[in-house]
Design an enzyme around this catalytic site. Structure first.
Site, PDB file in Angstrom:
ATOM      1  N   LEU A 168       0.861  -1.181   0.000  1.00  0.00           N
ATOM      2  CA  LEU A 168       0.000   0.000   0.000  1.00  0.00           C
ATOM      3  C   LEU A 168       0.897   1.231   0.000  1.00  0.00           C
ATOM      4  O   LEU A 168       1.916   1.251   0.696  1.00  0.00           O
ATOM      5  CB  LEU A 168      -0.886   0.029   1.248  1.00  0.00           C
ATOM      6  CG  LEU A 168      -2.241  -0.680   1.207  1.00  0.00           C
ATOM      7  CD1 LEU A 168      -2.922  -0.550   2.564  1.00  0.00           C
ATOM      8  CD2 LEU A 168      -3.138  -0.120   0.117  1.00  0.00           C
ATOM      9  N   ASP A 169       0.528   2.260  -0.760  1.00  0.00           N
ATOM     10  CA  ASP A 169       1.278   3.515  -0.727  1.00  0.00           C
ATOM     11  C   ASP A 169       1.335   4.046   0.704  1.00  0.00           C
ATOM     12  O   ASP A 169       0.406   3.815   1.492  1.00  0.00           O
ATOM     13  CB  ASP A 169       0.615   4.563  -1.615  1.00  0.00           C
ATOM     14  CG  ASP A 169       0.775   4.261  -3.099  1.00  0.00           C
ATOM     15  OD1 ASP A 169       1.693   3.502  -3.454  1.00  0.00           O
ATOM     16  OD2 ASP A 169      -0.032   4.786  -3.892  1.00  0.00           O
TER      17      ASP A 169
END
EC number: 5.4.99.25
Length: 301
Positions: free
Chosen positions: A46-47
């Site tokens: 996930l960013d």
């Protein structure tokens, strides 16, 4: 003599509800520390600014990570219309603006091109490798990269809300390798108004849901305690998309040695991927052929 691995031999899954501002690697490191686990890894980055499901595999469960990374995932996100940024999210420098604002009907019509099998160019700031280097490292140095488009399966992409003219909230269910930031960027371009991701949340990933996730604050609170272990899900949770085949006692013994073993099949077809269990414990994953499972991964539980 083999090198002894430090830590506890814990196998299973810990579903973390990742907060914004923390990298996926930092979450994995915290989980490994808090559980004193020998081995840990996540099933899909996930960013840093994104929140939601980060499934952390522990011990032997790391062998099931490919089945989660290949599974469908669901994202909810807000697109900020009228602005493009270097990073395609709210953290980046604004590089283009537009006064144009599409109607709901225009957005709905444009979304059709982003459903099904699509070709997607990753963001400039992404972990894609270019001649051995990460794209984000080259982009930070000011290089403009010509990244190749990649196939992505988009199961669904729907409008959830339109808070105001500048924003539209979307929900996307997609396969492996999707960049939500690219969807926001390309949608903005298709609408002639630019766009980037204002916020992003992964609500589920394969069998794992955000509402079942544990917060990082709770991990800190329960660190190094048996109470944290109660949040660890069984290894088999990562095999939810594969059929389970009970192994015979002799079959289980053979499978544990990496050999084909006899299993009790129901409606599994020849050549289908499945996993074998014995007395409630996963033994191996492999290909079913004529009454036997031919193992590709064996679990040392």
């Amino acid at each position: 003599m083999g090198r002894t691995r430090k830590g506890r031999a814990i196998s299973g899954w810990l579903v973390v509800d990742k907060p914004a501002g923390m990298t996926s690697t930092a979450v994995v490191n915290k989980v490994r520390w808090a559980l004193e686990a020998q081995k840990a890894g996540h099933a899909g980055t996930l960013d840093p600014d994104a929140t939601g499901v980060l499934a952390v595999a522990l011990g032997e469960a790391t062998k099931t990570v490919p089945y989660i990374t290949d599974a469908l995932k669901c994202y909810r996100f807000m697109v900020r219309l009228g602005l493009s940024t270097r990073t395609d999210d709210a953290s980046g420098e604004v590089i283009a603006t537009s006064e144009a604002r599409p109607t709901d009907a225009e957005i709905e019509a444009a979304l059709a091109a982003f459903r099904g099998e699509i070709q997607q160019v990753p963001p400039q700031f992404s972990a894609v490798k270019v001649e051995g280097e990460r794209a984000y490292d080259l982009a930070r140095d000011g290089e403009r990269l010509d990244l190749a488009a990649r196939p992505l399966w988009v199961e669904s992409l729907e409008i959830l809300s339109r808070p105001d003219a500048d924003h539209v909230e979307l929900e996307m269910v997609c396969g492996k390798g999707g960049y939500v930031r690219s969807i926001a960027r390309d949608l903005g371009e298709a609408l002639g108004c630019h766009g980037h991701v204002a916020w992003l949340r992964r609500t589920w990933s394969g069998p794992f849901e955000a509402e079942d996730g544990i917060s990082v604050a709770t991990i800190d609170e329960l660190a190094r305690s048996e109470a944290l272990l109660s949040h660890v899900l069984p290894l088999a949770k990562g095999l939810a998309d594969l059929p389970e085949l009970p192994a015979t006692p002799e079959g289980a013994a053979r499978l544990r040695c990496g050999n084909p073993g006899m299993v009790i099949a129901s409606d599994v077809e020849f050549g289908e991927e499945a996993w074998a269990s014995f007395q409630g414990q996963p033994v191996a994953v492999g290909i079913y052929k004529s009454g036997e499972l031919h193992p590709s991964r064996v679990f040392n539980l």
